[in-house]
Design a protein around this motif. Sequence first.
Motif, mmCIF file in Angstrom:
data_model
loop_
_atom_site.group_PDB
_atom_site.id
_atom_site.type_symbol
_atom_site.label_atom_id
_atom_site.label_comp_id
_atom_site.label_asym_id
_atom_site.label_seq_id
_atom_site.Cartn_x
_atom_site.Cartn_y
_atom_site.Cartn_z
ATOM 1 N N UNK A 18 0.849 -1.205 0.000
ATOM 2 C CA UNK A 18 0.000 0.000 0.000
ATOM 3 C C UNK A 18 0.876 1.243 0.000
ATOM 4 N N UNK A 19 1.883 1.262 0.866
ATOM 5 C CA UNK A 19 2.784 2.419 0.951
ATOM 6 C C UNK A 19 3.593 2.553 -0.340
ATOM 7 N N UNK A 20 4.116 1.447 -0.852
ATOM 8 C CA UNK A 20 4.917 1.484 -2.087
ATOM 9 C C UNK A 20 4.091 2.010 -3.257
ATOM 10 N N UNK A 27 3.942 10.285 -5.782
ATOM 11 C CA UNK A 27 5.229 10.989 -5.821
ATOM 12 C C UNK A 27 6.113 10.566 -6.990
ATOM 13 N N UNK A 28 5.637 9.613 -7.783
ATOM 14 C CA UNK A 28 6.375 9.170 -8.967
ATOM 15 C C UNK A 28 7.772 8.633 -8.622
ATOM 16 N N UNK A 29 7.893 7.997 -7.456
ATOM 17 C CA UNK A 29 9.186 7.441 -7.054
ATOM 18 C C UNK A 29 9.362 6.041 -7.648
ATOM 19 N N UNK A 30 10.547 5.723 -8.136
ATOM 20 C CA UNK A 30 10.799 4.375 -8.643
ATOM 21 C C UNK A 30 10.791 3.373 -7.485
ATOM 22 N N UNK A 109 15.820 9.947 -5.565
ATOM 23 C CA UNK A 109 15.229 9.137 -4.492
ATOM 24 C C UNK A 109 14.659 7.845 -5.054
ATOM 25 N N UNK A 110 15.060 6.735 -4.454
ATOM 26 C CA UNK A 110 14.579 5.404 -4.844
ATOM 27 C C UNK A 110 13.945 4.736 -3.633
ATOM 28 N N UNK A 191 6.625 11.970 6.316
ATOM 29 C CA UNK A 191 7.980 11.375 6.280
ATOM 30 C C UNK A 191 8.739 11.859 5.044
ATOM 31 N N UNK A 192 8.039 11.979 3.920
ATOM 32 C CA UNK A 192 8.702 12.433 2.684
ATOM 33 C C UNK A 192 9.064 13.914 2.766
#
Length: 195
Positions: A18-20, A27-30, A109-110, A191-192
């Motif tokens: 869910x978090x991933x 946030x478009x994070x890989x 950020x990964x 957190x981000x």
Amino acid sequence: MTKKIIGLTGGIATGKTTVANYLADAYNLPILDADIYAREAVCVGSPILDAIATRYGKQILLPNENLDRQTLGEIIFKNSEERTWVENLIHPYVRDRFQAEIKASTVETLVLVVPLLFEAGMTNLVTEIWVVWCSQQQQLTRLMQRNHITFEQAQARIHSQMPIGEKAARADVVLDNSSTLEALLKQVDAALTKL
């Protein structure tokens, strides 16, 4: 450029996916996922799958030659020595895949989703550790519903991992997933922002 690498972990069925998914969508994070690499490690024809089939026999394979994950789970979640044997085959492969992807990445950020981040000794791959937490009762209920398994099977899977309290104590960020989805996602946002 110094990469920020979030190691996202937690207990089984605590809400890592869910978090991933939220980090990817909002946030478009890989997202680099250990489970995907672990499946790759045992693909048909791989040396790791061959070693597993040699050890446990053909009953460990489905008719299409793929690994019968449920049968393997029954073996390794009842026997810690067998679980360690299988993990010692798969974890180095997963670590190599992470290292190659981190090296090749050009983003700042990964996110590495690693259920066994502590157990597999992969904390040195990340710059920050986030643990998704919920009560053991919630964990049991979610796992039984999600995987359609018995209470005993769910307990065996939970007990095969480091206790969630121990993971939380070693975390830089603890995400409490014991109430609503909205409450969980607000913690991710906070957190981000700090990151």
